[in-house]
Design a protein around this motif. Structure first.
Motif, PDB file in Angstrom:
ATOM      1  N   LEU A 105       0.714  -1.145  -0.019  1.00  0.00           N
ATOM      2  CA  LEU A 105      -0.095  -0.129  -0.129  1.00  0.00           C
ATOM      3  C   LEU A 105       0.754   1.335   0.052  1.00  0.00           C
ATOM      4  CD1 LEU A 105      -2.894  -0.849   2.346  1.00  0.00           C
ATOM      5  CD2 LEU A 105      -2.818  -0.732  -0.072  1.00  0.00           C
ATOM      6  N   ALA A 106       2.019   1.279   0.423  1.00  0.00           N
ATOM      7  CA  ALA A 106       2.680   2.435   0.584  1.00  0.00           C
ATOM      8  C   ALA A 106       3.585   2.472  -0.519  1.00  0.00           C
ATOM      9  CB  ALA A 106       3.791   2.098   1.810  1.00  0.00           C
ATOM     10  N   ALA A 107       3.923   1.554  -1.505  1.00  0.00           N
ATOM     11  CA  ALA A 107       4.336   1.810  -2.643  1.00  0.00           C
ATOM     12  C   ALA A 107       3.223   2.081  -3.582  1.00  0.00           C
ATOM     13  CB  ALA A 107       4.961   0.203  -3.215  1.00  0.00           C
ATOM     14  N   PHE A 108       2.120   1.577  -3.422  1.00  0.00           N
ATOM     15  CA  PHE A 108       1.126   1.711  -4.522  1.00  0.00           C
ATOM     16  C   PHE A 108       0.696   3.269  -4.312  1.00  0.00           C
ATOM     17  CE2 PHE A 108      -3.387   2.133  -6.069  1.00  0.00           C
ATOM     18  CZ  PHE A 108      -3.076   1.402  -7.199  1.00  0.00           C
ATOM     19  N   SER A 109       0.637   3.777  -3.016  1.00  0.00           N
ATOM     20  CA  SER A 109       0.146   5.160  -2.752  1.00  0.00           C
ATOM     21  C   SER A 109       1.375   6.315  -3.124  1.00  0.00           C
ATOM     22  CB  SER A 109      -0.064   5.462  -1.218  1.00  0.00           C
ATOM     23  OG  SER A 109       1.176   5.361  -0.586  1.00  0.00           O
ATOM     24  N   ASN A 110       2.556   5.759  -3.315  1.00  0.00           N
ATOM     25  CA  ASN A 110       3.592   6.533  -4.089  1.00  0.00           C
ATOM     26  C   ASN A 110       3.682   6.613  -5.274  1.00  0.00           C
ATOM     27  OD1 ASN A 110       4.875   7.548  -1.242  1.00  0.00           O
ATOM     28  ND2 ASN A 110       5.996   5.780  -1.320  1.00  0.00           N
ATOM     29  N   LEU A 111       2.939   6.098  -5.976  1.00  0.00           N
ATOM     30  CA  LEU A 111       2.880   6.146  -7.595  1.00  0.00           C
ATOM     31  C   LEU A 111       1.900   7.107  -7.659  1.00  0.00           C
ATOM     32  CD1 LEU A 111       1.827   2.478  -8.540  1.00  0.00           C
ATOM     33  CD2 LEU A 111       3.998   3.439  -8.973  1.00  0.00           C
ATOM     34  N   ASP A 112       2.085   7.957  -9.011  1.00  0.00           N
ATOM     35  CA  ASP A 112       0.986   9.196  -9.253  1.00  0.00           C
ATOM     36  C   ASP A 112      -0.232   8.633  -9.751  1.00  0.00           C
ATOM     37  OD1 ASP A 112       1.367   8.416 -12.097  1.00  0.00           O
ATOM     38  OD2 ASP A 112       2.975   9.676 -12.350  1.00  0.00           O
ATOM     39  N   GLY A 113      -1.243   9.514  -9.484  1.00  0.00           N
ATOM     40  CA  GLY A 113      -2.581   9.138  -9.952  1.00  0.00           C
ATOM     41  C   GLY A 113      -2.908   8.288 -11.303  1.00  0.00           C
ATOM     42  N   ARG A 153       7.701   0.527 -11.859  1.00  0.00           N
ATOM     43  CA  ARG A 153       7.717   1.671 -10.735  1.00  0.00           C
ATOM     44  C   ARG A 153       7.174   1.224  -9.603  1.00  0.00           C
ATOM     45  NH1 ARG A 153       7.371   5.658 -14.987  1.00  0.00           N
ATOM     46  NH2 ARG A 153       5.010   5.483 -15.108  1.00  0.00           N
ATOM     47  N   LEU A 154       6.319   0.468  -9.720  1.00  0.00           N
ATOM     48  CA  LEU A 154       5.534  -0.290  -8.413  1.00  0.00           C
ATOM     49  C   LEU A 154       6.606  -1.262  -7.868  1.00  0.00           C
ATOM     50  CD1 LEU A 154       3.277  -0.681  -6.406  1.00  0.00           C
ATOM     51  CD2 LEU A 154       2.147  -2.076  -7.926  1.00  0.00           C
ATOM     52  N   ARG A 155       6.958  -2.309  -8.744  1.00  0.00           N
ATOM     53  CA  ARG A 155       7.996  -3.231  -8.213  1.00  0.00           C
ATOM     54  C   ARG A 155       9.219  -2.693  -7.670  1.00  0.00           C
ATOM     55  NH1 ARG A 155       8.759  -5.290 -13.006  1.00  0.00           N
ATOM     56  NH2 ARG A 155       6.432  -6.220 -13.037  1.00  0.00           N
ATOM     57  N   ASP A 156       9.656  -1.386  -8.300  1.00  0.00           N
ATOM     58  CA  ASP A 156      10.816  -0.885  -7.504  1.00  0.00           C
ATOM     59  C   ASP A 156      10.533  -0.098  -6.303  1.00  0.00           C
ATOM     60  OD1 ASP A 156      12.139  -1.330  -9.792  1.00  0.00           O
ATOM     61  OD2 ASP A 156      12.056   0.542 -10.930  1.00  0.00           O
ATOM     62  N   LEU A 157       9.197   0.528  -6.199  1.00  0.00           N
ATOM     63  CA  LEU A 157       8.886   0.965  -4.745  1.00  0.00           C
ATOM     64  C   LEU A 157       8.473  -0.099  -3.980  1.00  0.00           C
ATOM     65  CD1 LEU A 157       6.461   3.839  -5.834  1.00  0.00           C
ATOM     66  CD2 LEU A 157       8.726   4.193  -4.997  1.00  0.00           C
ATOM     67  N   HIS A 158       8.234  -1.395  -4.480  1.00  0.00           N
ATOM     68  CA  HIS A 158       7.930  -2.226  -3.252  1.00  0.00           C
ATOM     69  C   HIS A 158       9.166  -3.131  -2.745  1.00  0.00           C
ATOM     70  CE1 HIS A 158       6.510  -6.139  -1.911  1.00  0.00           C
ATOM     71  NE2 HIS A 158       5.261  -5.372  -1.556  1.00  0.00           N
ATOM     72  N   VAL A 159       9.334  -3.029  -1.497  1.00  0.00           N
ATOM     73  CA  VAL A 159      10.646  -3.821  -0.845  1.00  0.00           C
ATOM     74  C   VAL A 159      10.381  -5.553  -1.175  1.00  0.00           C
ATOM     75  CG1 VAL A 159      11.637  -4.447   1.252  1.00  0.00           C
ATOM     76  CG2 VAL A 159      10.665  -2.194   0.898  1.00  0.00           C
ATOM     77  N   GLY A 160      11.349  -5.733  -1.918  1.00  0.00           N
ATOM     78  CA  GLY A 160      11.463  -7.066  -2.126  1.00  0.00           C
ATOM     79  C   GLY A 160      10.247  -7.494  -3.565  1.00  0.00           C
ATOM     80  N   GLY A 161      10.351  -6.670  -4.401  1.00  0.00           N
ATOM     81  CA  GLY A 161       9.188  -6.861  -5.243  1.00  0.00           C
ATOM     82  C   GLY A 161       8.950  -7.955  -6.194  1.00  0.00           C
ATOM     83  N   SER A 162      10.047  -9.203  -5.756  1.00  0.00           N
ATOM     84  CA  SER A 162       9.950 -10.036  -6.602  1.00  0.00           C
ATOM     85  C   SER A 162       8.667 -11.112  -6.209  1.00  0.00           C
ATOM     86  CB  SER A 162      10.927 -11.143  -6.549  1.00  0.00           C
ATOM     87  OG  SER A 162      11.328 -11.483  -5.286  1.00  0.00           O
ATOM     88  N   HIS A 163       8.168 -10.897  -4.935  1.00  0.00           N
ATOM     89  CA  HIS A 163       7.088 -11.580  -4.382  1.00  0.00           C
ATOM     90  C   HIS A 163       5.779 -10.873  -4.375  1.00  0.00           C
ATOM     91  CE1 HIS A 163       8.173  -9.243  -0.881  1.00  0.00           C
ATOM     92  NE2 HIS A 163       7.077  -9.441  -0.480  1.00  0.00           N
ATOM     93  N   LEU A 164       5.799  -9.757  -5.068  1.00  0.00           N
ATOM     94  CA  LEU A 164       4.585  -8.937  -5.066  1.00  0.00           C
ATOM     95  C   LEU A 164       3.633  -9.684  -5.583  1.00  0.00           C
ATOM     96  CD1 LEU A 164       3.488  -6.198  -5.036  1.00  0.00           C
ATOM     97  CD2 LEU A 164       4.175  -5.665  -7.107  1.00  0.00           C
TER      98      LEU A 164
END
Length: 188
Positions: A105-113, A153-164
């Motif tokens: 949710l933190a990663a998703f909320s950091n994406l632009d609209g 961008r979401l994958r980069d923002l998400h910690v450990g994006g490989s398990h997203l």
């Protein structure tokens, strides 16, 4: 308006409600947005071309109305601004799932609209790329590249994006974010 068209609009209400909730992040505002969208669609039903995509037409009306509403300042007398940082969304489940959900949710909320909107349309609502292209009035290839960049961008923002996308927390996040039942999220 034909009875078939009225039935199609009625069947679209849950999808419209999910999309409205993803745009507004507020149940009451989402219901108002759905009502305004249906009202506008019914007023302009003569401009709808039979045989074309009703879902894309309704989503376009909703999106355009939402953008117009966002641009309009709305001061409310006697209201106080609430610090949204003091409230957290309660999430039942294992501790690891809770941590992963908060990261997502933190990663998703950091994406632009625009990125959030594209990911919701393409990933959650499973709207085909050509329909998204029609809604945004751009080429299909442009939509594909924008969605791919938004996912990166979401994958980069998400910690450990490989398990997203394989994490139970991802499914839980989408379910709580969109109101979808679990059996409709597996394809997301």
């Amino acid at each position: 308006m034909t009875p078939t068209l009225a039935k199609e609009i009625e069947e679209l209400l849950p999808t419209l409600r999910r999309f409205a909730r993803s745009l507004t992040r507020d149940t009451a505002r989402a219901d108002d947005l759905v009502q305004d969208t249906v009202e506008r669609a019914l007023k302009r039903i003569d401009s709808f071309q039979e045989g074309s995509n009703l879902k894309a037409w309704m989503f376009t009306i909703m999106r355009n109305h939402f953008i117009s509403e966002c641009r309009r300042p709305r001061p409310v007398a006697g209201s106080e601004e609430i610090d949204s940082g003091q409230y957290e969304m309660p999430i039942p489940g294992a501790q690891q799932d809770t941590v992963e959900l908060k990261e997502f949710l933190a990663a998703f909320s950091n994406l632009d609209g625009a990125d959030q909107e594209l990911l919701i349309l393409a990933g959650l609502e499973n709207v085909p790329y050509p329909e998204i292209a029609d809604m945004l009035d751009v080429a299909v290839g442009t939509v594909k590249s924008r969605v791919a960049r938004a996912r990166m961008r979401l994958r980069d923002l998400h910690v450990g994006g490989s398990h997203l996308t394989t994490s139970p927390a991802y499914t839980s996040a989408l379910r709580s974010y969109s109101g979808l039942p679990a059996n409709q999220i597996g394809a997301a």
